[in-house]
Write a protein that holds these residues in place. Structure first.
Motif, PDB file in Angstrom:
ATOM      1  N   ARG B 111     104.142  51.264  45.262  1.00  0.00           N
ATOM      2  CA  ARG B 111     104.094  52.307  44.444  1.00  0.00           C
ATOM      3  C   ARG B 111     102.559  52.454  43.742  1.00  0.00           C
ATOM      4  N   GLU B 112     101.939  51.151  43.482  1.00  0.00           N
ATOM      5  CA  GLU B 112     100.402  51.301  43.287  1.00  0.00           C
ATOM      6  C   GLU B 112      99.145  51.337  44.297  1.00  0.00           C
ATOM      7  N   GLN B 113      99.808  51.649  45.532  1.00  0.00           N
ATOM      8  CA  GLN B 113      99.002  52.044  46.516  1.00  0.00           C
ATOM      9  C   GLN B 113      98.044  51.028  47.099  1.00  0.00           C
ATOM     10  N   LYS B 114      98.600  49.729  46.786  1.00  0.00           N
ATOM     11  CA  LYS B 114      97.849  48.619  47.224  1.00  0.00           C
ATOM     12  C   LYS B 114      98.328  48.095  48.722  1.00  0.00           C
ATOM     13  N   ALA B 115      99.289  48.580  48.994  1.00  0.00           N
ATOM     14  CA  ALA B 115      99.823  48.669  50.620  1.00  0.00           C
ATOM     15  C   ALA B 115     100.248  50.026  50.792  1.00  0.00           C
ATOM     16  N   ASP B 116     100.192  50.464  52.053  1.00  0.00           N
ATOM     17  CA  ASP B 116     100.751  51.845  52.602  1.00  0.00           C
ATOM     18  C   ASP B 116     102.289  51.676  52.851  1.00  0.00           C
ATOM     19  N   VAL B 117     102.570  50.558  53.244  1.00  0.00           N
ATOM     20  CA  VAL B 117     104.174  50.582  53.541  1.00  0.00           C
ATOM     21  C   VAL B 117     104.684  49.089  53.171  1.00  0.00           C
ATOM     22  N   ALA B 118     106.095  49.018  52.770  1.00  0.00           N
ATOM     23  CA  ALA B 118     106.562  47.640  52.544  1.00  0.00           C
ATOM     24  C   ALA B 118     107.812  47.632  53.679  1.00  0.00           C
ATOM     25  N   ILE B 119     108.082  46.412  54.133  1.00  0.00           N
ATOM     26  CA  ILE B 119     109.022  46.063  55.101  1.00  0.00           C
ATOM     27  C   ILE B 119     109.832  45.322  54.240  1.00  0.00           C
ATOM     28  N   ILE B 120     111.014  45.728  53.935  1.00  0.00           N
ATOM     29  CA  ILE B 120     111.943  44.643  53.197  1.00  0.00           C
ATOM     30  C   ILE B 120     113.245  44.731  53.941  1.00  0.00           C
ATOM     31  N   GLY B 121     113.372  43.630  54.834  1.00  0.00           N
ATOM     32  CA  GLY B 121     114.534  43.550  55.669  1.00  0.00           C
ATOM     33  C   GLY B 121     114.584  44.798  56.542  1.00  0.00           C
ATOM     34  N   ASP B 122     115.569  45.469  56.657  1.00  0.00           N
ATOM     35  CA  ASP B 122     115.580  46.795  57.670  1.00  0.00           C
ATOM     36  C   ASP B 122     115.126  47.960  56.862  1.00  0.00           C
ATOM     37  N   GLU B 123     114.653  47.866  55.779  1.00  0.00           N
ATOM     38  CA  GLU B 123     114.371  48.803  54.986  1.00  0.00           C
ATOM     39  C   GLU B 123     112.821  49.299  54.848  1.00  0.00           C
TER      40      GLU B 123
END
Lengths: 296, 404
Positions: B111-123
């Motif tokens: 959300r804060e654009q510190k990362a482009d993508v987050a992988i949480i389990g299969d999400e």
């Protein structure tokens, strides 16, 4: 001495110079007169190597003009030849360098002449910012920069105001008095009359009359009558036999005698037309000489 | 006939007295004087400087742009919550990964654009849209990890589960450098063609100015047309070369400082090669432009007489364009040998591949021969054209006049 010896030049079928021969002596101001298209400019261009002659030769002190001699002629072309966007002093130095003058010496001379002829300009101005009269002075200086042996000037006085004419005339006279042959062409006959030691009148590519103003006058003298009548009908000048009307100033009419006409016959004829106020020879002006030479 | 012999002497063009040592010295002094005027006038000309600056900026900009576009786009970063050991491990092998305390922290990183993508389990969590390529990478990684975990659950031996890594073999390790060299050469040549085009029109105008204002009458009383032409070409050439070297140097320096080039020394070599080939090319075209100018009687005619020259010159763009778009085509080989075109094509071709020495030598020899021939014919046309007036003078007319 600058000498034209039987110079012939044609452009295509048109013969412009027809065995043109004349000489400008050292220390002499030579006025070169002639109608438009008579060949004045062509003759000067041949001396400068702009055109080559078909035959005949132009010499300086007996030597045919080659590249070395040519560099010693001060030349002022008829259509003014300078760089419009270049500063006058720069182009004067440049042209002098092409004549073999060292750059520092050239700058010194240019500054001296600009001062002496009173060229009005600010040093940074390009030539095109100067008035026409001042441009022409620069042009004259360009001809003088290399301390020439001969001066050839095509219409140097055209477009100058009387003060500038005097300044230029002074310079030409001075150059001539220093022993340089000065050849210049001009349509301003009063100037030619005033300045020249000798005059050559060119017509159809050859000299048709040459000599001092006095000599030329003597040739035409005895050919021009001035007559003024009172109580004559308008148009009386046309009914005088054996003459050609030349001009008319406030009733004082000038006539040129045709060949073989006796002035006494003219006197008898005009006496019948009215009461004579004036009847006498006219002292020929240079215009008369010129007209006589180019219409004969 | 003695009369004919004497008439020769009043003709400036047939003067043969320029063979003595003294007159040769004078001739070279005259040529230097003419060249000196051209140099000082050129260096004082603001238009020339500004156009040159513009071309240099253009060149530097296009160099920078091409390289920037070529550069790999920055890798996306992935945020993962703690506890997904196998997946995190596998992702790390491919992308920069930031491990955060929990799923919520990973979400807010996106959300804060510190990362482009987050992988949480299969999400997969992204802010707006998942780039296709990134999506494929993530899906592949997720699938592999999932399979591995299932195999482990089936008690497979770790050695059986481990995947062999693929090896990459680069056949053309220099590709990037070659591309930079080719683009540098191509862009420089194109900039030089445009520059020559503008300078050429200026040269033709200068000659026409001398002619229309009759300065030429004064000049020809002092120098021969050939001396005038040579002085002009040399002076303008030196001025052009100085200016081009300065600006090209500045452009290359700026590009190097900005880190556009991986091998600046090679690029410098390419640039020098372009400049060396530019010299005969310049001689060819400036002579054509000067000669064209001598055929005009008035300033207004200049565009008319330089038209054909400009068209030929635009033709030289074939070389660099071919070299950039189809460097392997045989047409480029032919173009790089033709005098008039070779100066623009050969340096670009040489930047792209190693050209057989004999081809370089033949191209150079042909160009030099062409320059010599053009100078010989051109100075005759120039001589004849300078003193002919009346509209646009025909080449044949000028040659006939020069013969007299």
């Amino acid at each position: 001495m600058l000498n034209f010896d039987r110079v012939v030049k044609s452009f295509g079928p048109k013969q412009v110079l027809n065995e043109l021969s004349f000489a400008v002596r050292p220390g002499e101001l030579y006025g070169f007169c002639g109608a438009n298209g008579a060949g004045k400019t062509t003759a000067m261009r041949i001396a400068l190597g702009v055109h080559d002659a078909d035959s005949g030769v132009v010499t300086i002190d007996g030597r045919p003009i080659d590249a070395d001699l040519r560099a010693q002629i001060g030349y002022m072309p008829e259509e003014r030849g300078l760089y419009a966007k270049m500063r006058p002093i720069d182009q004067l130095v440049y042209l002098a360098k092409l004549s073999g003058v060292r750059a520092d010496e050239a700058s010194r001379r240019a500054a001296e002449w600009i001062e002496r002829l009173g060229v009005v300009m600010s040093p940074k101005d390009p030539l095109e910012k100067l008035s026409l009269g001042n441009q022409q002075k620069v042009q004259l200086i360009a001809a003088l920069m290399a301390e020439p042996r001969v001066l050839v000037l095509d219409e140097p006085f055209s477009g100058l105001d009387p003060v500038a004419v005097d300044a230029m005339a002074d310079v030409l006279l001075e150059q001539a008095r220093n022993g340089i042959p000065v050849l210049f062409s001009s349509h301003q006959l009063d100037l030619v009359d005033r300045l020249c030691d000798r005059i050559g009148i060119i017509r159809g590519g050859r000299i048709v009359a040459e000599g001092t103003v006095g000599e030329l006058r003597a040739k035409v003298a005895g050919r021009l009558l001035q007559i003024s009548l009172q109580g004559a009908e308008a148009g009386w000048p046309e009914s005088v036999p054996g003459v050609r009307r030349v001009d008319d100033h406030d009733g004082l009419v000038s006539f040129e005698l045709s060949d073989g006409t006796d002035p006494d016959d003219v006197l008898d004829a005009v006496r019948r037309l009215g009461r004579i106020e004036h009847f006498g020879w006219r002292n020929p002006s240079l215009s008369d000489i010129f007209r006589e030479a180019v219409t004969a | 006939m003695s009369v004919d012999v004497r008439s020769e002497t009043v003709n400036v063009t047939t003067s043969t007295s320029t063979t003595t040592p003294a007159s040769r010295v004078r001739a070279s002094a005259l040529i230097r004087a003419v060249a000196g005027r051209e140099i000082s006038q050129q260096l004082r000309n603001k238009n020339f400087w500004s156009s040159l600056l513009a071309t240099a900026l253009l060149a530097a900009l296009s160099l920078g742009l091409t390289t920037l576009l070529d550069r790999d786009t920055e890798q996306p970063t992935v945020a993962v919550p703690a506890g997904q050991v196998a997946l995190t491990e596998a992702l790390r092998a491919q992308l920069p990964v930031t491990e955060l305390p929990d799923a919520e922290a990973a979400r807010s990183a996106v959300r804060e654009q510190k990362a482009d993508v987050a992988i949480i389990g299969d999400e997969i969590v992204v802010l707006r849209k998942l780039p296709d390529e990134l999506g494929r990478t993530l899906a592949d990684t997720f699938r592999t990890v999932t399979y591995q975990e299932r195999l482990r659950a089936l008690n497979a031996a770790p050695a059986d589960i481990a995947l062999p890594a693929m090896r990459v073999t680069t056949l053309d390790a220099d590709a990037a450098r070659v591309q930079q060299r080719t683009i540098t050469a191509g862009v420089s040549v194109i900039a030089l063609v445009l520059l020559m085009f503008m300078a050429g029109i200026g040269i033709a105008q200068g000659v026409a100015e001398e002619k229309s204002s009759r300065i030429v009458e004064l000049l020809l009383a002092k120098v021969t047309p050939r001396q005038l032409l040579i002085g002009k070409i040399l002076g303008l050439g030196v001025a052009a070369l100085v200016q081009i070297s300065v600006t090209l140097g500045l452009g290359l320096a700026a590009a190097t400082v900005a880190g556009v080039f991986t091998a600046p020394a090679e690029i410098l070599g390419t640039a020098v090669n372009v400049l060396l080939w530019f010299i005969p090319g310049y001689l060819l075209f400036v002579t054509l432009y000067a000669v064209a100018g001598s055929l005009a009687s008035r300033q207004e005619d200049v565009n008319h007489v330089t038209g054909p020259v400009s068209m030929i010159q635009m033709g030289t763009l074939i070389g660099p364009i071919l070299a950039i778009t189809a460097p392997a085509s045989p047409a480029l080989g032919v173009v790089s040998m033709i005098p008039g075109l070779s100066w623009a094509a050969m340096p670009v071709r040489m930047a792209y591949s190693s050209v057989p020495f004999w081809q370089v030598a033949v191209a150079l020899a042909l160009t030099v021969a062409a320059v010599a021939a053009l100078l010989a014919i051109g100075s005759r046309v120039y001589t004849g054209g300078l003193l002919q007036y009346g509209g646009v003078i025909k080449v044949r007319q000028a040659l006939r006049a020069a013969r007299h």
